[in-house]
Design an enzyme around this catalytic site. Structure first.
Site, PDB file in Angstrom:
ATOM      1  N   GLY A  11      -7.120 -12.542  12.989  1.00  0.00           N
ATOM      2  CA  GLY A  11      -5.968 -13.395  13.135  1.00  0.00           C
ATOM      3  C   GLY A  11      -5.280 -14.073  12.106  1.00  0.00           C
ATOM      4  O   GLY A  11      -5.655 -13.559  10.942  1.00  0.00           O
ATOM      5  N   ARG A  12      -4.246 -14.593  12.216  1.00  0.00           N
ATOM      6  CA  ARG A  12      -3.554 -15.436  11.091  1.00  0.00           C
ATOM      7  C   ARG A  12      -4.665 -16.179  10.264  1.00  0.00           C
ATOM      8  O   ARG A  12      -4.433 -16.068   8.850  1.00  0.00           O
ATOM      9  CB  ARG A  12      -2.255 -16.398  11.513  1.00  0.00           C
ATOM     10  N   MET A  13      -5.223 -17.117  10.922  1.00  0.00           N
ATOM     11  CA  MET A  13      -6.075 -17.852  10.113  1.00  0.00           C
ATOM     12  C   MET A  13      -7.360 -17.028   9.459  1.00  0.00           C
ATOM     13  O   MET A  13      -7.698 -17.268   8.470  1.00  0.00           O
ATOM     14  CB  MET A  13      -6.792 -19.060  10.837  1.00  0.00           C
ATOM     15  N   PHE A  42      -7.713 -29.013   8.818  1.00  0.00           N
ATOM     16  CA  PHE A  42      -8.484 -29.180   7.814  1.00  0.00           C
ATOM     17  C   PHE A  42      -7.844 -29.393   6.550  1.00  0.00           C
ATOM     18  O   PHE A  42      -8.279 -29.207   5.659  1.00  0.00           O
ATOM     19  CB  PHE A  42      -9.069 -27.768   7.680  1.00  0.00           C
ATOM     20  N   HIS A  84       5.583 -26.311  15.660  1.00  0.00           N
ATOM     21  CA  HIS A  84       4.806 -25.324  15.047  1.00  0.00           C
ATOM     22  C   HIS A  84       5.677 -23.818  15.556  1.00  0.00           C
ATOM     23  O   HIS A  84       6.458 -23.925  16.115  1.00  0.00           O
ATOM     24  CB  HIS A  84       3.486 -25.317  15.821  1.00  0.00           C
ATOM     25  N   LYS A 124       2.186 -20.313  18.591  1.00  0.00           N
ATOM     26  CA  LYS A 124       1.276 -21.277  19.031  1.00  0.00           C
ATOM     27  C   LYS A 124       1.232 -21.547  20.600  1.00  0.00           C
ATOM     28  O   LYS A 124       2.030 -21.796  21.144  1.00  0.00           O
ATOM     29  CB  LYS A 124       1.434 -22.523  18.342  1.00  0.00           C
TER      30      LYS A 124
HETATM   31  P1  NAD Z   1      -4.267 -15.456  16.003  1.00  0.00           P
HETATM   32  O1  NAD Z   1      -3.932 -15.138  17.533  1.00  0.00           O
HETATM   33  O2  NAD Z   1      -3.658 -14.917  14.997  1.00  0.00           O
HETATM   34  O3  NAD Z   1      -5.974 -15.095  15.941  1.00  0.00           O
HETATM   35  C1  NAD Z   1      -6.820 -15.159  16.898  1.00  0.00           C
HETATM   36  C2  NAD Z   1      -8.341 -14.570  16.387  1.00  0.00           C
HETATM   37  O4  NAD Z   1      -9.142 -14.804  17.520  1.00  0.00           O
HETATM   38  C3  NAD Z   1      -7.929 -12.890  16.508  1.00  0.00           C
HETATM   39  O5  NAD Z   1      -8.611 -12.443  15.323  1.00  0.00           O
HETATM   40  C4  NAD Z   1      -8.542 -12.415  17.784  1.00  0.00           C
HETATM   41  O6  NAD Z   1      -9.101 -10.959  17.632  1.00  0.00           O
HETATM   42  C5  NAD Z   1      -9.474 -13.254  17.914  1.00  0.00           C
HETATM   43  N1  NAD Z   1     -10.046 -13.441  19.427  1.00  0.00           N
HETATM   44  C6  NAD Z   1      -9.422 -13.648  20.314  1.00  0.00           C
HETATM   45  N2  NAD Z   1     -10.088 -13.718  21.509  1.00  0.00           N
HETATM   46  C7  NAD Z   1     -11.363 -13.288  21.024  1.00  0.00           C
HETATM   47  C8  NAD Z   1     -12.526 -13.130  21.948  1.00  0.00           C
HETATM   48  N3  NAD Z   1     -12.691 -13.376  23.194  1.00  0.00           N
HETATM   49  N4  NAD Z   1     -13.482 -12.781  21.142  1.00  0.00           N
HETATM   50  C9  NAD Z   1     -13.517 -12.730  19.795  1.00  0.00           C
HETATM   51  N5  NAD Z   1     -12.311 -12.834  19.043  1.00  0.00           N
HETATM   52  C10 NAD Z   1     -11.500 -13.389  19.634  1.00  0.00           C
HETATM   53  O7  NAD Z   1      -4.613 -17.001  16.143  1.00  0.00           O
HETATM   54  P2  NAD Z   1      -4.522 -18.194  14.702  1.00  0.00           P
HETATM   55  O8  NAD Z   1      -2.964 -18.561  14.268  1.00  0.00           O
HETATM   56  O9  NAD Z   1      -5.259 -17.511  13.511  1.00  0.00           O
HETATM   57  O10 NAD Z   1      -5.261 -19.289  15.235  1.00  0.00           O
HETATM   58  C11 NAD Z   1      -6.485 -19.387  15.703  1.00  0.00           C
HETATM   59  C12 NAD Z   1      -6.926 -20.803  16.389  1.00  0.00           C
HETATM   60  O11 NAD Z   1      -7.052 -21.737  15.221  1.00  0.00           O
HETATM   61  C13 NAD Z   1      -5.948 -21.535  17.613  1.00  0.00           C
HETATM   62  O12 NAD Z   1      -6.952 -22.144  18.445  1.00  0.00           O
HETATM   63  C14 NAD Z   1      -5.091 -22.308  16.486  1.00  0.00           C
HETATM   64  O13 NAD Z   1      -4.513 -23.451  17.141  1.00  0.00           O
HETATM   65  C15 NAD Z   1      -6.150 -22.894  15.438  1.00  0.00           C
HETATM   66  N6  NAD Z   1      -5.662 -23.052  14.248  1.00  0.00           N
HETATM   67  C16 NAD Z   1      -6.454 -24.425  13.648  1.00  0.00           C
HETATM   68  C17 NAD Z   1      -6.104 -24.950  12.460  1.00  0.00           C
HETATM   69  C18 NAD Z   1      -6.903 -26.074  11.768  1.00  0.00           C
HETATM   70  O14 NAD Z   1      -6.857 -26.393  10.857  1.00  0.00           O
HETATM   71  N7  NAD Z   1      -7.842 -26.558  12.535  1.00  0.00           N
HETATM   72  C19 NAD Z   1      -5.217 -24.316  11.453  1.00  0.00           C
HETATM   73  C20 NAD Z   1      -4.368 -23.184  12.245  1.00  0.00           C
HETATM   74  C21 NAD Z   1      -4.692 -22.422  13.353  1.00  0.00           C
END
Ligand code: NAD
Length: 233
Positions: free
Chosen positions: A22-24, A111, A142, A146
Protein backbone atom coordinates in the site's frame (compact mmCIF):
# COMPACT_ATOMS: atom_id res chain seq x y z
CA UNK A 1 20.73 6.40 7.78
CA UNK A 2 19.89 8.64 10.70
CA UNK A 3 21.42 7.17 13.89
CA UNK A 4 19.70 9.83 16.04
CA UNK A 5 16.38 8.14 15.24
CA UNK A 6 17.58 4.68 15.99
CA UNK A 7 17.92 2.67 19.16
CA UNK A 8 21.00 0.68 20.22
CA UNK A 9 20.03 -2.96 20.58
CA UNK A 10 21.98 -6.16 21.30
CA UNK A 11 20.41 -8.01 18.40
CA UNK A 12 18.34 -6.82 15.46
CA UNK A 13 14.61 -6.29 15.99
CA UNK A 14 12.80 -8.54 13.48
CA UNK A 15 10.00 -6.58 11.82
CA UNK A 16 7.00 -7.68 9.78
CA UNK A 17 5.33 -5.07 7.58
CA UNK A 18 1.62 -5.63 7.07
CA UNK A 19 0.10 -3.79 4.10
CA UNK A 20 3.52 -3.49 2.44
CA UNK A 21 2.07 -3.03 -1.05
CA UNK A 22 0.00 0.00 0.00
CA UNK A 23 0.85 3.71 -0.02
CA UNK A 24 2.07 3.67 3.58
CA UNK A 25 3.68 0.24 3.24
CA UNK A 26 5.82 1.44 0.36
CA UNK A 27 6.99 4.45 2.38
CA UNK A 28 7.85 2.13 5.32
CA UNK A 29 9.98 -0.10 3.08
CA UNK A 30 11.80 2.91 1.60
CA UNK A 31 12.58 4.47 5.01
CA UNK A 32 13.51 1.25 6.81
CA UNK A 33 17.27 1.76 6.12
CA UNK A 34 17.13 4.83 8.42
CA UNK A 35 16.63 2.38 11.30
CA UNK A 36 19.48 -0.16 11.25
CA UNK A 37 18.18 -1.82 14.44
CA UNK A 38 15.14 -3.02 12.44
CA UNK A 39 15.59 -6.10 10.31
CA UNK A 40 12.83 -6.76 7.76
CA UNK A 41 11.79 -10.43 7.88
CA UNK A 42 8.33 -10.51 6.25
CA UNK A 43 5.94 -8.54 4.04
CA UNK A 44 2.92 -10.87 3.83
CA UNK A 45 0.12 -10.01 1.42
CA UNK A 46 -3.50 -11.00 1.83
CA UNK A 47 -3.76 -14.61 3.08
CA UNK A 48 0.00 -15.00 3.47
CA UNK A 49 0.33 -14.28 7.17
CA UNK A 50 0.39 -17.88 8.43
CA UNK A 51 3.44 -18.63 6.24
CA UNK A 52 5.36 -15.50 7.35
CA UNK A 53 8.65 -15.77 9.29
CA UNK A 54 8.75 -15.13 13.07
CA UNK A 55 9.05 -11.47 14.05
CA UNK A 56 9.45 -9.25 17.13
CA UNK A 57 7.21 -6.39 16.01
CA UNK A 58 4.57 -5.94 13.32
CA UNK A 59 4.04 -2.55 11.70
CA UNK A 60 0.57 -2.40 10.16
CA UNK A 61 -1.05 0.08 7.79
CA UNK A 62 -3.86 -1.89 6.16
CA UNK A 63 -7.62 -2.05 6.61
CA UNK A 64 -9.75 -2.87 9.68
CA UNK A 65 -10.84 -6.20 8.17
CA UNK A 66 -7.18 -7.23 7.81
CA UNK A 67 -6.46 -6.87 11.53
CA UNK A 68 -7.94 -10.01 13.24
CA UNK A 69 -5.46 -12.54 11.77
CA UNK A 70 -2.55 -10.18 12.48
CA UNK A 71 -3.59 -9.75 16.12
CA UNK A 72 -3.91 -13.51 16.45
CA UNK A 73 -0.39 -14.01 15.05
CA UNK A 74 1.10 -11.35 17.39
CA UNK A 75 -0.61 -13.05 20.34
CA UNK A 76 0.68 -16.52 19.34
CA UNK A 77 4.30 -15.47 19.24
CA UNK A 78 4.34 -12.68 21.81
CA UNK A 79 5.25 -10.03 19.24
CA UNK A 80 4.60 -6.29 19.60
CA UNK A 81 2.18 -4.42 17.32
CA UNK A 82 2.38 -0.88 15.94
CA UNK A 83 -0.68 -0.02 13.89
CA UNK A 84 -1.84 3.09 12.08
CA UNK A 85 -4.91 1.55 10.48
CA UNK A 86 -7.88 3.88 10.89
CA UNK A 87 -11.63 3.40 10.73
CA UNK A 88 -11.58 0.87 13.58
CA UNK A 89 -14.94 0.16 15.22
CA UNK A 90 -15.50 -0.48 18.94
CA UNK A 91 -14.91 -4.23 18.64
CA UNK A 92 -11.61 -3.72 16.78
CA UNK A 93 -10.47 -1.31 19.49
CA UNK A 94 -11.49 -3.84 22.12
CA UNK A 95 -9.45 -6.52 20.32
CA UNK A 96 -6.38 -4.23 20.48
CA UNK A 97 -6.96 -3.64 24.19
CA UNK A 98 -7.19 -7.36 24.89
CA UNK A 99 -4.01 -8.07 22.88
CA UNK A 100 -2.28 -5.37 24.97
CA UNK A 101 -2.81 -7.52 28.06
CA UNK A 102 -0.16 -9.84 26.61
CA UNK A 103 2.13 -7.80 24.34
CA UNK A 104 3.04 -4.13 23.78
CA UNK A 105 0.56 -2.45 21.43
CA UNK A 106 0.55 1.03 19.98
CA UNK A 107 -2.26 2.39 17.83
CA UNK A 108 -2.00 5.96 16.57
CA UNK A 109 -4.27 7.82 14.20
CA UNK A 110 -1.28 9.96 13.24
CA UNK A 111 2.42 9.32 13.75
CA UNK A 112 3.65 12.86 13.13
CA UNK A 113 5.46 14.87 15.79
CA UNK A 114 3.52 17.97 14.73
CA UNK A 115 0.12 16.39 15.37
CA UNK A 116 1.24 15.10 18.78
CA UNK A 117 2.13 18.69 19.75
CA UNK A 118 -1.08 20.05 18.20
CA UNK A 119 -3.08 17.52 20.25
CA UNK A 120 -1.64 19.03 23.43
CA UNK A 121 -2.42 22.57 22.26
CA UNK A 122 -6.02 21.59 21.46
CA UNK A 123 -6.48 20.10 24.91
CA UNK A 124 -5.06 23.21 26.60
CA UNK A 125 -7.09 25.63 24.45
CA UNK A 126 -10.30 23.68 24.96
CA UNK A 127 -9.83 23.58 28.74
CA UNK A 128 -9.99 27.40 28.83
CA UNK A 129 -12.25 28.22 25.88
CA UNK A 130 -15.01 25.59 26.20
CA UNK A 131 -16.14 26.80 29.65
CA UNK A 132 -16.09 30.35 28.20
CA UNK A 133 -18.66 29.26 25.60
CA UNK A 134 -16.43 28.89 22.51
CA UNK A 135 -17.44 26.37 19.81
CA UNK A 136 -14.91 23.82 18.51
CA UNK A 137 -15.01 22.61 14.88
CA UNK A 138 -12.58 20.31 13.09
CA UNK A 139 -12.18 20.51 9.34
CA UNK A 140 -10.06 17.83 7.67
CA UNK A 141 -9.01 17.24 4.05
CA UNK A 142 -7.47 14.14 2.46
CA UNK A 143 -6.91 12.56 -0.96
CA UNK A 144 -9.87 11.04 -2.79
CA UNK A 145 -8.77 7.44 -2.02
CA UNK A 146 -9.17 7.78 1.75
CA UNK A 147 -12.12 5.66 2.84
CA UNK A 148 -12.93 6.69 6.41
CA UNK A 149 -14.31 10.11 7.37
CA UNK A 150 -13.82 11.99 9.60
CA UNK A 151 -10.17 10.93 9.73
CA UNK A 152 -8.75 9.06 12.72
CA UNK A 153 -6.61 12.12 13.42
CA UNK A 154 -9.65 14.41 13.44
CA UNK A 155 -11.37 12.09 15.93
CA UNK A 156 -8.26 11.95 18.15
CA UNK A 157 -7.96 15.76 18.17
CA UNK A 158 -11.71 15.98 18.80
CA UNK A 159 -11.44 13.62 21.78
CA UNK A 160 -8.81 15.93 23.29
CA UNK A 161 -11.17 18.91 22.93
CA UNK A 162 -14.06 16.85 24.31
CA UNK A 163 -12.13 16.02 27.48
CA UNK A 164 -12.78 19.65 28.42
CA UNK A 165 -16.47 19.26 27.61
CA UNK A 166 -16.48 20.62 24.05
CA UNK A 167 -19.13 19.38 21.61
CA UNK A 168 -17.02 19.02 18.49
CA UNK A 169 -18.47 19.24 14.97
CA UNK A 170 -16.60 17.66 12.06
CA UNK A 171 -16.33 18.43 8.35
CA UNK A 172 -14.41 16.22 5.91
CA UNK A 173 -13.35 16.91 2.32
CA UNK A 174 -11.89 14.32 -0.07
CA UNK A 175 -10.04 15.97 -2.94
CA UNK A 176 -7.08 15.38 -5.24
CA UNK A 177 -3.87 14.07 -3.69
CA UNK A 178 -3.95 15.92 -0.36
CA UNK A 179 -1.74 13.98 2.09
CA UNK A 180 -3.58 15.35 5.13
CA UNK A 181 -4.70 18.68 6.52
CA UNK A 182 -6.41 19.27 9.88
CA UNK A 183 -7.80 22.57 11.13
CA UNK A 184 -9.08 22.84 14.68
CA UNK A 185 -11.08 26.02 15.04
CA UNK A 186 -12.23 27.58 18.29
CA UNK A 187 -14.84 30.28 17.68
CA UNK A 188 -15.85 32.83 20.28
CA UNK A 189 -17.95 35.95 19.81
CA UNK A 190 -15.88 38.38 17.75
CA UNK A 191 -12.76 36.19 17.58
CA UNK A 192 -11.47 32.81 16.39
CA UNK A 193 -8.39 30.65 16.84
CA UNK A 194 -7.36 28.20 14.12
CA UNK A 195 -4.73 25.54 14.72
CA UNK A 196 -3.66 24.01 11.40
CA UNK A 197 -1.48 21.00 10.67
CA UNK A 198 -0.50 20.32 7.06
CA UNK A 199 1.23 17.10 6.08
CA UNK A 200 2.98 17.38 2.73
CA UNK A 201 4.66 13.97 2.79
CA UNK A 202 3.56 10.53 3.93
CA UNK A 203 7.16 9.98 5.06
CA UNK A 204 6.46 11.68 8.40
CA UNK A 205 3.93 8.96 9.29
CA UNK A 206 6.14 6.11 8.09
CA UNK A 207 9.22 7.44 9.90
CA UNK A 208 7.17 7.97 13.07
CA UNK A 209 5.77 4.43 12.94
CA UNK A 210 9.26 2.92 12.51
CA UNK A 211 10.55 5.05 15.39
CA UNK A 212 7.66 3.72 17.52
CA UNK A 213 8.47 0.15 16.42
CA UNK A 214 12.02 0.42 17.80
CA UNK A 215 10.63 1.61 21.17
CA UNK A 216 7.56 -0.61 21.43
CA UNK A 217 9.49 -3.78 20.51
CA UNK A 218 11.41 -3.47 23.80
CA UNK A 219 8.56 -2.03 25.90
CA UNK A 220 6.45 -3.91 28.46
CA UNK A 221 3.05 -5.32 27.50
CA UNK A 222 0.27 -2.75 27.50
CA UNK A 223 -1.35 -0.03 25.44
CA UNK A 224 1.21 2.61 24.50
CA UNK A 225 0.54 5.94 22.79
CA UNK A 226 2.73 8.11 20.63
CA UNK A 227 2.15 10.94 23.09
CA UNK A 228 3.42 8.85 26.01
CA UNK A 229 6.52 7.85 24.02
CA UNK A 230 7.20 11.43 22.86
CA UNK A 231 6.40 13.12 26.16
CA UNK A 232 7.22 10.64 28.95
CA UNK A 233 5.66 11.74 32.25
P1 NAD B 1 -3.61 1.45 0.76
O1 NAD B 1 -4.99 1.12 0.27
O2 NAD B 1 -2.65 2.09 -0.17
O3 NAD B 1 -2.91 0.12 1.33
C1 NAD B 1 -3.62 -0.86 2.09
C2 NAD B 1 -2.74 -2.08 2.26
O4 NAD B 1 -3.45 -3.05 3.05
C3 NAD B 1 -2.37 -2.78 0.94
O5 NAD B 1 -1.04 -3.25 1.01
C4 NAD B 1 -3.34 -3.97 0.93
O6 NAD B 1 -2.81 -5.07 0.19
C5 NAD B 1 -3.42 -4.31 2.40
N1 NAD B 1 -4.62 -5.07 2.72
C6 NAD B 1 -5.91 -4.74 2.47
N2 NAD B 1 -6.73 -5.72 2.89
C7 NAD B 1 -5.94 -6.68 3.43
C8 NAD B 1 -6.20 -7.95 4.04
N3 NAD B 1 -7.46 -8.41 4.18
N4 NAD B 1 -5.14 -8.67 4.50
C9 NAD B 1 -3.88 -8.22 4.36
N5 NAD B 1 -3.57 -7.03 3.79
C10 NAD B 1 -4.59 -6.28 3.33
O7 NAD B 1 -3.84 2.34 2.06
P2 NAD B 1 -2.83 3.39 2.78
O8 NAD B 1 -3.03 4.75 2.22
O9 NAD B 1 -1.45 2.80 2.80
O10 NAD B 1 -3.46 3.42 4.24
C11 NAD B 1 -3.58 2.23 5.02
C12 NAD B 1 -4.23 2.58 6.36
O11 NAD B 1 -3.37 3.43 7.10
C13 NAD B 1 -5.56 3.32 6.27
O12 NAD B 1 -6.40 2.89 7.33
C14 NAD B 1 -5.18 4.77 6.47
O13 NAD B 1 -6.22 5.57 6.96
C15 NAD B 1 -4.08 4.61 7.48
N6 NAD B 1 -3.11 5.72 7.59
C16 NAD B 1 -2.69 6.04 8.84
C17 NAD B 1 -1.70 7.01 9.03
C18 NAD B 1 -1.23 7.30 10.42
O14 NAD B 1 -0.30 8.11 10.63
N7 NAD B 1 -1.79 6.64 11.44
C19 NAD B 1 -1.16 7.67 7.93
C20 NAD B 1 -1.61 7.32 6.65
C21 NAD B 1 -2.58 6.32 6.49
Amino acid sequence: SNPANDLQVDRPIRVLIHGASGRMGQALLRLLPEFPSLQLVATPGRGELSAAADFDVAVDFSLPEALPPLLQRCREQGAALVTGTTGLDASARQALESLAAQVPVLWASNFSLGVAVMDRLVEEASAVLTPAGWQCDIIEQHHIHKKDAPSGTALTLGASAERAGAEVRYAALRAGDIVGEHTVQFAGVGERIELIHRASSRDIFARGALWCATRVAVAPAGMHTIRSLLFPA
